[in-house]
Design a protein around this motif. Structure first.
Motif: not given
Length: 134
Positions: A97-98, A101, A104-105, A112
């Protein structure tokens, strides 16, 4: 002395300017793993002026990167980040999950994490307008 299995496989499907990439990461990835797939990836994506990329990353057996390999991965993201519309990361690790995230940067689209392979693939196949939710 044990043998550390590692590797990165790539499958590329193309329809016009849209690509569906499927990566499978095994073990701790090395620079040589990226050196094997990067020319193929660059050749295919370079054949289209403005590619649109969806990617499925099977990280179920992924155990990390050697430092040079992490740099190779980042370079791909920086070079093609605007071209990714969606990336689905599949695996059963809390840190994924991390990783989604952080990923996505570096891309214009969505990233996802999914614990369910079929849910990840379904999300990738949805039309852009049906992209909300998990």
């Amino acid at each position: 002395m044990g043998t550390d299995r590692h590797g990165l496989t790539l499958e590329i499907n193309q329809v016009n300017d849209e690509f569906m990439l499927s990566f499978k990461a095994l073990g701790k990835l090395t620079h040589d793993d990226y050196a094997a797939i990067t020319p193929v990836l660059e050749s295919k994506l370079g054949s289209v002026k403005q590619p649109k990329i969806r990617a499925f990353v099977d990280a179920e057996e992924f155990r990390g990167w050697e430092p040079h390999a992490a740099w190779d991965d980042l370079k791909i993201g920086l070079h093609h980040g605007r071209e990714f519309t969606r990336i689905a990361i599949y695996g059963h690790r809390d840190w994924m999950d991390w990783a989604a995230r952080i990923g996505s940067w570096f891309i214009a689209g969505e990233v996802k994490h999914f614990d369910d392979r079929d849910a990840a693939l379904d999300w990738l196949r949805r039309p852009e307008s049906a992209n909300s939710g998990r």
